[in-house]
Design a protein around this motif. Structure first.
Motif, PDB file in Angstrom:
ATOM      1  N   LYS A   1       0.818  -1.213   0.000  1.00 49.65           N
ATOM      2  CA  LYS A   1       0.000   0.000   0.000  1.00 49.65           C
ATOM      3  C   LYS A   1       0.854   1.266   0.000  1.00 49.65           C
ATOM      4  CE  LYS A   1      -4.261   1.773   2.002  1.00 49.65           C
ATOM      5  NZ  LYS A   1      -5.349   1.514   2.948  1.00 49.65           N
TER       6      LYS A   1
ATOM      7  N   THR B   1     -11.513  -8.612  -6.453  1.00 49.63           N
ATOM      8  CA  THR B   1     -10.850  -8.476  -5.146  1.00 49.63           C
ATOM      9  C   THR B   1     -11.810  -8.034  -4.038  1.00 49.63           C
ATOM     10  OG1 THR B   1     -10.217  -6.162  -5.384  1.00 49.63           O
ATOM     11  CG2 THR B   1      -8.713  -7.801  -6.346  1.00 49.63           C
TER      12      THR B   1
ATOM     13  N   LYS C   1     -13.913  -5.427  -4.425  1.00 51.66           N
ATOM     14  CA  LYS C   1     -14.343  -4.064  -4.774  1.00 51.66           C
ATOM     15  C   LYS C   1     -14.511  -4.052  -6.293  1.00 51.66           C
ATOM     16  CE  LYS C   1     -12.504  -1.781  -0.863  1.00 51.66           C
ATOM     17  NZ  LYS C   1     -13.437  -1.117   0.068  1.00 51.66           N
TER      18      LYS C   1
ATOM     19  N   ALA D   1      -9.816  -2.938  -7.959  1.00 44.60           N
ATOM     20  CA  ALA D   1      -8.894  -3.284  -6.869  1.00 44.60           C
ATOM     21  C   ALA D   1      -8.161  -2.051  -6.333  1.00 44.60           C
ATOM     22  CB  ALA D   1      -7.888  -4.329  -7.344  1.00 44.60           C
TER      23      ALA D   1
ATOM     24  N   GLU E   1      -9.287   0.554  -5.369  1.00 42.11           N
ATOM     25  CA  GLU E   1     -10.065   1.148  -4.282  1.00 42.11           C
ATOM     26  C   GLU E   1      -9.610   0.657  -2.893  1.00 42.11           C
ATOM     27  OE1 GLU E   1     -14.315   2.011  -6.480  1.00 42.11           O
ATOM     28  OE2 GLU E   1     -13.802  -0.074  -6.098  1.00 42.11           O
ATOM     29  N   HIS E   2      -8.876  -0.445  -2.846  1.00 44.39           N
ATOM     30  CA  HIS E   2      -8.318  -0.914  -1.562  1.00 44.39           C
ATOM     31  C   HIS E   2      -7.158  -0.031  -1.112  1.00 44.39           C
ATOM     32  CE1 HIS E   2     -10.293  -4.899  -1.328  1.00 44.39           C
ATOM     33  NE2 HIS E   2     -10.106  -4.985  -2.629  1.00 44.39           N
TER      34      HIS E   2
ATOM     35  N   ALA F   1     -15.395 -10.735  -0.101  1.00 39.82           N
ATOM     36  CA  ALA F   1     -14.519 -10.394   1.029  1.00 39.82           C
ATOM     37  C   ALA F   1     -14.546 -11.467   2.119  1.00 39.82           C
ATOM     38  CB  ALA F   1     -14.908  -9.034   1.601  1.00 39.82           C
TER      39      ALA F   1
ATOM     40  N   LEU G   1      -5.657 -11.261  -2.825  1.00 38.40           N
ATOM     41  CA  LEU G   1      -6.616 -10.227  -2.462  1.00 38.40           C
ATOM     42  C   LEU G   1      -7.960 -10.676  -3.030  1.00 38.40           C
ATOM     43  CD1 LEU G   1      -6.611  -7.380  -1.098  1.00 38.40           C
ATOM     44  CD2 LEU G   1      -6.311  -6.404  -3.376  1.00 38.40           C
TER      45      LEU G   1
END
Ligand SMILES: *Cc1c(COP(=O)(O)O)cnc(C)c1O
Length: 378
Positions: free
Chosen positions: A186, A215, A217, A220, A222-223, A291, A315
């Protein structure tokens, strides 16, 4: 003797039908499918709403070129961009979406340099292949499109050194798929986004594999709390109907004026009917299922106790099990196939799982039990 080019390494059986997460071959054997046709069949096989949408559209109109208005393209673009200020261009595959992204980035910035990453995968056409940071994919096809530099993934210093005012774009996958199911860190990804911003460089996120709920969302990225300038999509977008898309920030529209880029089939009526149905079905409940399912599947796989298993990572429902060299992933895939589970490989020696997003918890536990058996008995 086959009448086909031997450019694919094919298994010696054919899948003839599918329902949900199960497929049946030409010998009548059934399998639990943890490939979803390489991340395509996100809603599984035989989805009734999708079938209905395609049948309905096929009775109205199949195709009309981009010389006329398209309410379906507008609707799909709206569904894709609801949370972000993107506009869309539609095409037919992932590599075509990346071609569009590369062209747009060069035209919009007036710069030529493009930075991508080692072990990335961006497709097989000249632009997509040239963007791909894997020598084995370039082999024999040189000269490539000039201007690409490949840097180590998840490392900031080489990027700080290479990125400058001549860099049109940095293009990356937020989880490297074909390269071995390798998620971005990240902090690194956020630093990349920041560095791009400071230099007027566009950030292209290739979500061909990670997008459309894979993933947990819609996208991905957006994570990671970043905002790309351009996003590319394909695989899951049409649930098996070929469709790709490039999304770009609204301020980039001036660079893609009339006549600048195009596709005969892009945004075809049938393709848009499929994509619209997929996006309407990809609701919060399904994303939440991805999730929770992911957590349970990862937890079950973490229990595998074997000297041949290096790491379990991923993920959402994009999961990789990295094996040591002593246990070739091809052997594991064959043994799982014999038990009734279809899986994929990725990277050097990674078992890759991409089940349909609609996979039940029961099916995930069954798959995890088989994987455990095969790896622990190796
Ligand atoms: C599969 C893939 C592509 C290429 O998509 P095609 O539809 O095969 O052209 C590009 N990028 C990524 C990340 C992919 O996984």
């Amino acid at each position: 003797m086959s009448n086909l080019f031997p450019n694919y390494g094919r298994q010696d059986f054919e899948i003839m039908s599918g329902k949900g997460c199960q497929v049946t071959d030409d010998q009548g054997r059934t399998y639990l499918d943890f490939t979803s046709g390489i991340g395509v069949m996100n809603l599984g096989y035989g989805n009734p709403l999708l079938e209905e949408a395609l049948v309905k559209q096929s009775r109205e109109l199949w195709h009309m070129p981009n010389l006329y208005q398209s309410h379906l393209q507008e609707e799909v673009a709206e569904l894709l961009a609801a949370q972000h200020d993107f506009v869309a261009f539609f095409c037919n595959s992932g590599t075509e979406a990346n071609e569009a992204a590369i062209k747009l980035a060069r035209k919009a910035t007036g710069r030529s340099k493009l930075i991508t990453f080692l072990d990335s995968f961006h497709g097989r056409t000249y632009g997509g292949m040239s963007a791909t940071g894997q020598e084995k994919i370039h082999e024999g096809f040189q000269p490539l499109v000039p201007g690409f530099t490949y840097l180590p993934y998840n490392q900031l210093a080489p990027l700080e050194e290479a990125l400058d005012q001549d860099t049109a774009a940095v293009m990356l996958e937020v989880v490297q798929g074909e390269g071995g199911v390798l998620p971005a860190e990240k902090a690194w990804l956020q630093a990349v986004a920041e560095l791009c911003k400071e230099n007027g460089t566009l950030l292209i996120v290739d979500e061909v594999q990670t997008g459309i709920g894979r993933t947990g969302k819609l996208f991905a990225f957006e994570h990671f709390n970043i905002q790309p300038d351009i996003v590319t999509l394909a695989k899951g977008l049409g649930n098996g109907f070929p469709v790709g898309a490039m999304l770009g920030k609204r301020e980039l529209t001036a660079a893609f004026g009339p006549g600048s880029h195009g596709s005969t089939f892009g945004g075809n009526k049938l393709a848009m009917a499929a994509a619209k149905s997929v996006l309407q079905q990809l609701d919060d409940d399904l994303l939440a299922h991805v999730a929770t399912g992911s957590q349970q599947l990862l937890a079950a796989l973490q229990e595998i106790d074997s000297p041949y298993l290096k790491e379990v990572r991923g993920l959402g429902l994009m999961i990789g099990l990295e094996l040591t060299d002593e246990l070739p992933v091809g052997t594991v895939i064959s043994q799982l196939q014999a038990k009734g589970l279809l899986t994929l490989r990725a990277g050097a020696n990674v078992l890759r799982l991409l089940p349909p997003l609609t996979v039940s918890i029961e099916e995930m536990m069954q798959a995890a039990a088989w994987i455990k058996e095969v790896i622990q008995e190796a």
